[in-house]
Motif scaffolding. Structure first.
Motif, PDB file in Angstrom:
ATOM      1  N   ILE A 178       2.904  10.752   5.587  1.00 63.66           N
ATOM      2  CA  ILE A 178       2.371   9.391   5.523  1.00 63.66           C
ATOM      3  C   ILE A 178       2.834   8.636   6.767  1.00 63.66           C
ATOM      4  O   ILE A 178       4.041   8.561   7.050  1.00 63.66           O
ATOM      5  CB  ILE A 178       2.824   8.678   4.234  1.00 63.66           C
ATOM      6  CG1 ILE A 178       2.478   9.558   3.024  1.00 63.66           C
ATOM      7  CG2 ILE A 178       2.131   7.333   4.087  1.00 63.66           C
ATOM      8  CD1 ILE A 178       3.173   9.141   1.768  1.00 63.66           C
ATOM      9  N   VAL A 207      -1.221   4.527   6.521  1.00 63.29           N
ATOM     10  CA  VAL A 207      -1.260   3.348   5.649  1.00 63.29           C
ATOM     11  C   VAL A 207      -1.898   2.153   6.382  1.00 63.29           C
ATOM     12  O   VAL A 207      -1.693   1.989   7.584  1.00 63.29           O
ATOM     13  CB  VAL A 207       0.183   2.981   5.211  1.00 63.29           C
ATOM     14  CG1 VAL A 207       0.225   1.665   4.467  1.00 63.29           C
ATOM     15  CG2 VAL A 207       0.786   4.093   4.372  1.00 63.29           C
ATOM     16  N   GLU A 246      -4.998  -2.704  -0.763  1.00 66.77           N
ATOM     17  CA  GLU A 246      -3.948  -1.696  -0.971  1.00 66.77           C
ATOM     18  C   GLU A 246      -4.416  -0.673  -2.020  1.00 66.77           C
ATOM     19  O   GLU A 246      -4.056   0.501  -1.959  1.00 66.77           O
ATOM     20  CB  GLU A 246      -2.646  -2.373  -1.438  1.00 66.77           C
ATOM     21  CG  GLU A 246      -2.013  -3.294  -0.391  1.00 66.77           C
ATOM     22  CD  GLU A 246      -2.740  -4.629  -0.198  1.00 66.77           C
ATOM     23  OE1 GLU A 246      -3.382  -5.108  -1.157  1.00 66.77           O
ATOM     24  OE2 GLU A 246      -2.699  -5.188   0.913  1.00 66.77           O
ATOM     25  N   ASP A 277      -6.742   1.625  -0.321  1.00 64.50           N
ATOM     26  CA  ASP A 277      -5.988   2.599   0.479  1.00 64.50           C
ATOM     27  C   ASP A 277      -5.449   3.720  -0.416  1.00 64.50           C
ATOM     28  O   ASP A 277      -5.469   4.892  -0.036  1.00 64.50           O
ATOM     29  CB  ASP A 277      -4.838   1.883   1.205  1.00 64.50           C
ATOM     30  CG  ASP A 277      -4.437   2.599   2.490  1.00 64.50           C
ATOM     31  OD1 ASP A 277      -5.311   3.254   3.096  1.00 64.50           O
ATOM     32  OD2 ASP A 277      -3.267   2.512   2.883  1.00 64.50           O
ATOM     33  N   ALA A 301       0.846  -1.199   0.000  1.00 66.63           N
ATOM     34  CA  ALA A 301       0.000   0.000   0.000  1.00 66.63           C
ATOM     35  C   ALA A 301       0.882   1.249   0.000  1.00 66.63           C
ATOM     36  O   ALA A 301       0.583   2.236  -0.662  1.00 66.63           O
ATOM     37  CB  ALA A 301      -0.918   0.007   1.215  1.00 66.63           C
ATOM     38  N   THR A 302       2.001   1.178   0.735  1.00 65.97           N
ATOM     39  CA  THR A 302       2.870   2.362   0.840  1.00 65.97           C
ATOM     40  C   THR A 302       3.490   2.718  -0.513  1.00 65.97           C
ATOM     41  O   THR A 302       3.596   3.898  -0.864  1.00 65.97           O
ATOM     42  CB  THR A 302       3.998   2.106   1.877  1.00 65.97           C
ATOM     43  OG1 THR A 302       3.395   1.683   3.101  1.00 65.97           O
ATOM     44  CG2 THR A 302       4.807   3.357   2.124  1.00 65.97           C
ATOM     45  N   ILE A 353       1.267   4.729  -2.784  1.00 62.04           N
ATOM     46  CA  ILE A 353       0.967   6.016  -2.122  1.00 62.04           C
ATOM     47  C   ILE A 353       2.189   6.933  -2.216  1.00 62.04           C
ATOM     48  O   ILE A 353       2.066   8.134  -2.447  1.00 62.04           O
ATOM     49  CB  ILE A 353       0.512   5.779  -0.661  1.00 62.04           C
ATOM     50  CG1 ILE A 353      -0.908   5.180  -0.684  1.00 62.04           C
ATOM     51  CG2 ILE A 353       0.558   7.059   0.161  1.00 62.04           C
ATOM     52  CD1 ILE A 353      -1.439   4.730   0.651  1.00 62.04           C
ATOM     53  N   ILE A 406       4.414   3.702   7.776  1.00 63.40           N
ATOM     54  CA  ILE A 406       5.131   3.087   6.655  1.00 63.40           C
ATOM     55  C   ILE A 406       6.121   2.047   7.205  1.00 63.40           C
ATOM     56  O   ILE A 406       6.749   2.268   8.239  1.00 63.40           O
ATOM     57  CB  ILE A 406       5.865   4.125   5.763  1.00 63.40           C
ATOM     58  CG1 ILE A 406       6.938   4.869   6.554  1.00 63.40           C
ATOM     59  CG2 ILE A 406       4.904   5.118   5.152  1.00 63.40           C
ATOM     60  CD1 ILE A 406       7.913   5.573   5.667  1.00 63.40           C
TER      61      ILE A 406
END
Ligand code: UD1
Length: 419
Positions: A40, A231, A193, A196, A24-25, A28, A43
């Motif tokens: 963010i 996240v 993800e 997100d 997901a990170t 993003i 992470i």
């Protein structure tokens, strides 16, 4: 070169907290190119994330990593932007190709290295390029690079993906942000993800709507106010520790900082095999399983059983009674852990896309070789349940995606060390 040494058959006790999701990170971080200032949280501090941060720095963004708090702050107010993702950064981490969509949206051009194949398959990017072309990007491939351009900006389109791809869905979302008119993406990947990423893009100002496997995006303006995002948890890390604890938990074993609703199919599969799981709002309790049953399963895009847990599940099935079958339907070459598990005593045969696992078998420690991220962690699981000592070579694969693996396991009394 570093190795992991594991002394197996030690019960584990206590609890493990799950880190933020790597998968997901990464998108993003790629999306943060669009914003002016983002913060963010949650992470994971793993190699792939550091590589993506290097790429953002190379492009010209300012990044501040606050390691103690698992936070990154990114600002994008430089006049000197490099719309280039070089080979040296993309080759070690395929998700580098995700900056393509963001760079096209913000700067109308990008030069991004083709990622090439990797251990688990050829992994082309044709679906990414298919979507970008439909949005009006001019694409040329030369000298191993993708040259993409949209001089007058991209324009909305109706795009139906011929097959489901996580990365292509993400790149299309990033590219469609400011595309004129409306974009409709059909047959999308809908992994947590991706949801997100959509949440993050909405905070950045995107008008996005997800229904089933369709996503519509209306032409949006990027907000220039600061955006803060937390996240989601790493569901693959969670699945990995659920499997470890179902084989080794001394008493009730707790895994927290999660949302069990997101991993319904994994929980159902593990329960069918006989794993005892107590589900609460943001944690689960696993009990050591007494008798495990065989199962037949195929990996599928979400909400199906994830390919990223296939290798770990296989280790669990070596301990189940009877013959189990796992069909790998996402990647063509994702059974590289099998020869290594065999060297530890597992009885596994491969027929085309299917692994046939005969259980239960006693595993014994051996010197083995990690080949990719998830295969590596399956060898850690095998080492934890095997008799005697297991030595795992090439563990840099593990460092790409598992935050504090040894520390988390050691805290639960597993005997594992890095040499
Ligand atoms: C992502 C995950 C990875 C996971 C995979 C499938 C990240 C950073 N990685 O990878 O951990 O294993 O989803 O859940 O999130 N394909 C094409 N053409 C394309 C793109 C993909 O043929 O342009 C094929 C791939 O070779 C593969 C299948 O589609 O066989 C699925 O791949 P995809 O969903 O794109 O995986 P990634 O986004 O690379």
């Amino acid at each position: 070169m570093q190795k992991l040494v594991i002394k197996g058959r030690k019960e584990i006790s206590g609890k493990i907290s799950i880190s933020g999701s790597k998968n997901a990170t990464l998108p993003i971080l790629a999306a943060s190119i669009l914003g002016d200032h983002v913060r963010i949280k949650n992470i994971p501090l793993v190699k792939d994330i550091f590589t993506m941060i290097d790429l953002l720095n190379f492009i010209g963004l300012k990044t501040k990593l606050i390691k103690k708090e698992n936070i990154i702050e990114i600002s994008n107010n430089s006049k000197n932007i490099n719309t280039l993702a070089p080979y040296k950064l993309v080759k070690t981490m395929r998700a580098g190709v995700l900056v393509l969509g963001s760079l096209l949206t913000k700067y109308k051009k990008a030069k991004v290295s083709l990622p090439g194949g990797c251990a688990i398959g050829t992994r082309p990017v044709d679906l990414h390029l298919f979507a970008l072309k439909k949005l009006g990007a001019k694409i040329k491939i030369k000298d191993g690079y993708i040259f993409a351009q949209a001089k007058n900006g991209l324009r909305g389109a109706k795009i139906s993906f011929p097959s489901i791809s996580v990365g292509a869905t993400e790149n299309a979302l990033l590219a469609a942000f400011k595309a004129k008119g409306k974009t409709i993406l059909n047959n999308c990947a809908v992994e947590p993800e991706i949801k997100d990423l959509i949440k993050f893009l909405k905070k950045l100002g995107a008008k996005i709507h997800l229904k089933g496997r369709s996503i519509s995006i209306s032409e949006s303006k990027i907000k220039n106010s600061k955006v803060v995002h937390q996240v989601i948890f790493d569901r693959i890390e969670l699945g990995t520790y659920m499997i470890a604890s179902s084989l080794l938990a001394k008493n009730n074993f707790m895994i927290d900082k999660i949302d069990p609703a997101i991993i319904r199919s994994e929980i159902n599969v593990l329960r069918k095999i006989g794993v005892k799981i107590i589900q609460k709002k943001n944690y689960i309790i696993i009990k050591k399983s007494k008798r495990l049953k065989n199962i037949n399963i195929t990996t599928k895009p979400y909400p199906g059983f994830p390919t990223d847990l296939q290798a770990q599940l296989m280790v669990l099935l070596t301990q189940a009674n009877g013959i189990s079958k796992i069909k790998e339907d996402i990647f063509e070459n994702r059974f590289m852990h099998v020869p290594e598990l065999r060297r530890m005593g597992a009885q596994i045969e491969i027929k085309d896309k299917t692994a046939i696992i005969k259980g239960p078998t006693k595993l014994t420690g051996a010197e083995v070789m990690a080949t990719d991220l998830r295969a590596s962690v399956s060898l850690v699981l095998a080492g934890l349940i095997a008799e005697n000592r297991t030595v795992i070579n090439r563990i840099y694969h593990l460092d790409r995606g598992y935050e504090f693996l040894e520390k988390k396991l050691k805290n639960c009394k597993a005997e594992i060390k890095r040499i």
